[in-house]
Design a protein around this motif. Structure first.
Motif, short mmCIF file in Angstrom:
data_model
loop_
_atom_site.label_atom_id
_atom_site.label_comp_id
_atom_site.label_asym_id
_atom_site.label_seq_id
_atom_site.Cartn_x
_atom_site.Cartn_y
_atom_site.Cartn_z
N ALA A 185 0.17 -1.55 0.13
CA ALA A 185 0.31 -0.08 -0.49
C ALA A 185 1.09 1.20 -0.15
O ALA A 185 0.41 2.13 -0.99
N GLY A 186 1.83 1.74 0.70
CA GLY A 186 3.08 2.28 0.87
C GLY A 186 3.75 2.58 -0.76
O GLY A 186 3.61 4.34 -1.05
N VAL A 187 3.90 1.66 -1.67
CA VAL A 187 4.19 1.74 -2.71
C VAL A 187 3.21 1.99 -3.65
O VAL A 187 4.02 1.96 -5.21
N TRP A 188 2.48 1.75 -3.42
CA TRP A 188 1.52 1.22 -5.25
C TRP A 188 1.43 2.75 -5.44
O TRP A 188 1.39 3.07 -6.81
N GLU A 189 0.83 4.73 -5.29
CA GLU A 189 1.00 5.45 -5.94
C GLU A 189 2.06 5.61 -7.44
O GLU A 189 2.04 6.03 -7.84
N GLY A 190 3.36 4.83 -6.52
CA GLY A 190 4.58 5.01 -7.04
C GLY A 190 4.73 4.17 -8.18
O GLY A 190 4.99 4.39 -9.28
N MET A 191 4.51 3.38 -7.88
CA MET A 191 4.08 2.58 -8.49
C MET A 191 3.08 2.30 -9.86
O MET A 191 3.34 1.81 -11.46
N LEU A 192 2.37 3.05 -9.72
CA LEU A 192 0.86 3.55 -10.27
C LEU A 192 1.44 4.04 -12.07
O LEU A 192 1.25 4.93 -12.80
N ARG A 193 2.10 5.10 -11.09
CA ARG A 193 2.80 6.45 -11.94
C ARG A 193 3.66 6.31 -12.89
O ARG A 193 3.53 6.44 -14.17
N ARG A 194 4.32 5.38 -12.51
CA ARG A 194 5.16 4.47 -13.35
C ARG A 194 4.88 3.58 -14.45
O ARG A 194 5.31 3.63 -15.21
N MET A 195 3.37 2.83 -13.70
CA MET A 195 3.33 2.44 -15.46
C MET A 195 3.00 3.24 -15.93
O MET A 195 2.11 3.07 -17.63
N ALA A 196 1.99 3.84 -15.74
CA ALA A 196 0.69 4.83 -16.61
C ALA A 196 1.58 5.57 -17.73
O ALA A 196 1.72 6.07 -18.25
N ALA A 197 3.17 5.93 -17.10
CA ALA A 197 3.89 6.35 -17.77
C ALA A 197 4.38 6.11 -18.87
O ALA A 197 5.73 6.32 -20.00
N ARG A 198 4.78 4.99 -18.74
CA ARG A 198 5.00 3.70 -19.66
C ARG A 198 4.42 2.92 -20.73
O ARG A 198 4.57 2.68 -21.41
N VAL A 199 2.96 2.79 -20.22
CA VAL A 199 2.10 2.09 -20.96
C VAL A 199 1.97 2.37 -21.91
O VAL A 199 2.18 1.40 -23.14
N ASP A 200 2.17 3.51 -22.85
CA ASP A 200 2.13 3.21 -23.72
C ASP A 200 2.86 2.93 -25.45
O ASP A 200 2.63 3.09 -25.97
N ASP A 201 4.44 2.87 -24.76
CA ASP A 201 5.15 2.85 -25.07
C ASP A 201 5.65 0.99 -25.27
O ASP A 201 6.59 0.81 -26.01
N VAL A 202 4.74 0.46 -24.26
CA VAL A 202 5.23 -1.01 -24.86
C VAL A 202 3.47 -1.47 -24.90
O VAL A 202 3.91 -3.25 -24.31
N ARG A 203 2.64 -1.28 -25.02
CA ARG A 203 0.96 -1.51 -25.75
C ARG A 203 0.93 -2.12 -26.59
O ARG A 203 0.55 -4.10 -26.65
N HIS A 204 2.15 -2.71 -27.37
CA HIS A 204 2.23 -3.10 -28.73
C HIS A 204 2.94 -4.25 -28.58
O HIS A 204 3.13 -4.72 -29.68
N TRP A 205 4.06 -4.46 -27.37
CA TRP A 205 4.79 -5.35 -27.16
C TRP A 205 3.94 -6.93 -27.09
O TRP A 205 2.91 -7.04 -26.48
N PRO A 206 4.06 -8.17 -27.44
CA PRO A 206 3.48 -9.13 -27.21
C PRO A 206 4.15 -10.00 -26.17
O PRO A 206 4.98 -9.72 -25.37
N VAL A 207 3.14 -10.49 -25.23
CA VAL A 207 3.89 -10.98 -23.69
C VAL A 207 3.36 -12.49 -24.47
O VAL A 207 1.72 -12.14 -24.07
N ILE A 208 3.44 -13.42 -24.34
CA ILE A 208 3.34 -14.91 -24.57
C ILE A 208 3.82 -15.23 -23.45
O ILE A 208 4.48 -15.44 -22.80
N HIS A 209 2.03 -16.26 -23.03
CA HIS A 209 2.46 -17.23 -21.75
C HIS A 209 3.22 -18.56 -22.41
O HIS A 209 2.48 -19.29 -23.65
N GLY A 210 4.67 -19.04 -21.73
CA GLY A 210 5.05 -19.85 -22.41
C GLY A 210 6.32 -20.36 -22.12
O GLY A 210 6.86 -19.57 -20.48
N ASP A 211 6.99 -21.06 -21.71
CA ASP A 211 7.97 -21.97 -21.12
C ASP A 211 9.19 -21.14 -21.76
O ASP A 211 9.65 -20.95 -22.76
#
Length: 208
Positions: A75-101
């Motif tokens: 809970a203490g690091v939550w807001e900072g974590m969200l800010r980092r994700m929000a700042a980067r999500v547009d840059d990584v939106r097109h990345w394939p994320v695959i379930h696999g070994d």
């Protein structure tokens, strides 16, 4: 902060991690920032539960399975974590994320048909850590890689080391000090995790 990595393919063995990536990639920065700060000790569902478990497991607080009340540290690091994700999500939106070994990663790259035959890449390998770290309160030792459902137990590190040897391009492997499955590990940095436990990370880097 904006990502300088334009293209990447992510592969993870835990389907819940992959599902969480897909959920976040489908969100706008505003939607990510609008997620409420969890209350320590409370239980949540959906993406809130997934994010809490991810943050807790990455700091050795808990495993990513079963019900989990939000740890105070998360809970203490939550807001900072969200800010980092929000700042980067547009840059990584097109990345394939695959379930696999991990052994399937090269095949996924080749099947994408985006890269010419013979292309070389940067491979960042961050496996569940084989090495152990001390628990401050008990002086006992625990395997760092067991905070995840697909953790260190059952992972054949000799097989992993052999697989790494022939990857095309630059190979970067991270571990905890004390790991011996790659002879070329060198010190990377010293720090403390969210529970105050000392952690000394090591890295091995080479080019094929």
């Amino acid at each position: 902060w904006r990502s300088t990595i334009r293209e990447a393919i992510l592969v993870d063995k835990d389907e819940r991690t992959v599902d969480l990536w897909h959920q976040l990639q489908a969100m706008t920065p505003e939607q990510i920032l609008a997620l409420p700060t969890p209350v320590p000790g409370e239980y949540y569902e959906g993406i809130m539960d997934s994010l809490i478990k991810m943050a807790a497991a990455s700091n050795g607080v808990s495993k990513m399975s079963g019900p989990l009340a939000c740890p105070k540290r998360v809970a203490g690091v939550w807001e900072g974590m969200l800010r980092r994700m929000a700042a980067r999500v547009d840059d990584v939106r097109h990345w394939p994320v695959i379930h696999g070994d991990y052994t399937e990663a090269l095949a996924h790259v080749e099947r994408s048909k985006k890269y010419p035959v013979g292309s070389k890449f940067t491979w960042f390998i961050d496996p569940p850590y084989e090495a152990k770290a001390p628990v401050r309160e008990t002086k006992a030792w625990f395997p760092l890689g067991n905070g995840y459902r697909e953790g260190a137990r059952g992972l054949d590190y000799i097989k992993l080391a052999a697989w790494l040897e022939d990857l095309p391009g630059q190979v970067i492997v991270c571990e905890q000090a004390g790991a011996s499955w790659l002879p070329s590990f060198t010190p990377l940095r010293d720090h403390h995790d969210s529970q105050g436990r000392p952690s000394t990370e090591v890295v091995s880097v080479w080019n094929n």
